[in-house]
Design a protein around this motif. Structure first.
Motif, mmCIF file in Angstrom:
data_model
loop_
_atom_site.group_PDB
_atom_site.id
_atom_site.type_symbol
_atom_site.label_atom_id
_atom_site.label_comp_id
_atom_site.label_asym_id
_atom_site.label_seq_id
_atom_site.Cartn_x
_atom_site.Cartn_y
_atom_site.Cartn_z
ATOM 1 N N GLN A 42 1.248 -1.329 0.036
ATOM 2 C CA GLN A 42 -0.038 0.260 -0.095
ATOM 3 C C GLN A 42 0.817 1.257 -0.020
ATOM 4 O O GLN A 42 0.750 2.606 -0.166
ATOM 5 N N GLN A 43 1.901 1.253 0.663
ATOM 6 C CA GLN A 43 3.002 2.584 0.398
ATOM 7 C C GLN A 43 3.106 2.614 -0.796
ATOM 8 O O GLN A 43 3.617 3.844 -0.758
ATOM 9 N N ALA A 44 3.666 1.525 -1.190
ATOM 10 C CA ALA A 44 4.271 1.674 -2.065
ATOM 11 C C ALA A 44 3.689 1.644 -3.561
ATOM 12 O O ALA A 44 4.097 3.400 -4.210
ATOM 13 N N ASN A 45 2.485 1.581 -3.195
ATOM 14 C CA ASN A 45 1.213 2.433 -4.639
ATOM 15 C C ASN A 45 0.641 3.479 -4.821
ATOM 16 O O ASN A 45 0.850 4.395 -5.238
ATOM 17 N N LYS A 46 1.030 4.056 -3.204
ATOM 18 C CA LYS A 46 0.937 5.172 -3.229
ATOM 19 C C LYS A 46 1.978 6.610 -2.963
ATOM 20 O O LYS A 46 1.486 7.395 -3.358
ATOM 21 N N LEU A 47 2.833 6.352 -2.769
ATOM 22 C CA LEU A 47 4.144 6.783 -3.367
ATOM 23 C C LEU A 47 4.361 6.830 -4.703
ATOM 24 O O LEU A 47 4.406 7.501 -5.302
ATOM 25 N N LEU A 48 4.474 5.647 -5.587
ATOM 26 C CA LEU A 48 4.195 5.741 -6.310
ATOM 27 C C LEU A 48 3.227 6.942 -7.459
ATOM 28 O O LEU A 48 3.444 6.771 -8.209
ATOM 29 N N ASP A 49 1.732 6.863 -7.408
ATOM 30 C CA ASP A 49 0.931 7.750 -7.346
ATOM 31 C C ASP A 49 1.153 9.247 -7.056
ATOM 32 O O ASP A 49 0.853 9.886 -8.261
#
Length: 261
Positions: A42-49
């Protein structure tokens, strides 16, 4: 017979309660394990967004293609600033959470002129310095947040190194009405922003949305969102707040006087 029946009924009820209790424990454990296991993703997806929106605000998204992470790493440098002084300070820009700081009274300030409807504003912010192929500063991306019709709207503004000329305005999170306030996500509306000026000749944050459409030559005016007056007003107030003295104003002044030194 009646006595035996009552005993059996109580035993059955007790077993049912134990069974339900065990099921609840198992479900709670599974939810907890899933939450912990999925948190890094979730943190990785948030950072990517976030990186995607920053590249869009700087005009690099199309160039990045599918390599968002690589393009971001090559061209973008994040810096933390103290909003009161405009100075660059130490801090982990990857884990900084504006929302968490804004909720913490020890890390936030109540604006004197809260036209953006924030209630509290975090004392720190992360800005993004975007370079071109020659590794020269090309765009400065500033995060913004302010009230729309239903809730806070989060986004980014990309500015040329003069910190006045707009490259783009990109909203990333909002709960506005589809077809009305949510038109801030419409590419046609976003295309109206490049080249506009955030400040007037007196150095005041003068960017604003104009109901009925901005007149030709109005460098500080952008067409308002049709049928979404409150959202349009929210965008105007958000931008004027963040480019003013209680937002990025001190940083803008310091940058113009001596760059990042």
């Amino acid at each position: 017979m009646s006595s035996d029946s009552n005993v059996k009924s109580k035993e059955t009820f007790g077993r049912t309660l134990v069974f339900v209790f065990i099921i609840c424990l198992v479900c709670a454990a599974l939810v907890s394990i899933s939450a912990v296991g999925l948190k890094p993703l979730q943190q990785a997806n948030k950072l990517l967004d976030k990186q995607t929106k920053i590249l869009e605000a700087s005009g690099l998204l199309e160039k990045a293609g599918s390599d968002i992470v690589g393009t971001y790493a090559k061209f973008v440098e994040a810096k933390m600033i103290d909003l009161k002084t405009g100075k660059i300070i130490e801090g982990d820009t990857d884990i900084f959470e504006e929302r968490a700081d804004a909720r913490d009274a020890s890390k936030s300030t109540k604006p004197e002129n809260d036209i953006a409807g924030l209630s509290r504003r975090a004392d720190r912010a992360v800005i993004y310095l975007v370079k071109n192929e020659e590794q020269q500063l090309d765009t400065i991306v500033l995060p913004i947040v302010g009230s729309g019709l239903w809730d806070l709207m989060y986004g980014f503004i990309g500015l040329a190194p003069d910190l006045n000329t707009v490259r783009s305005v990109v909203y990333s999170e909002l709960k506005e009405t589809p077809g009305l306030g949510a038109e801030v996500l419409n590419p046609k509306w976003k295309a109206l922003w490049p080249g506009k000026k955030m400040y007037n000749e007196q150095g005041e944050a003068a960017i604003h949305l104009v109901k009925g459409g901005a007149k030709p030559g109005d460098v500080n005016g952008v067409d308002a969102l049709s049928g979404a007056t409150l959202t349009s007003n929210g965008v105007t107030r958000t931008l004027q707040f963040w480019l003013g003295d209680e937002g990025y104003g001190p940083f803008v002044t310091r940058f113009k006087e001596g760059g990042l030194n």
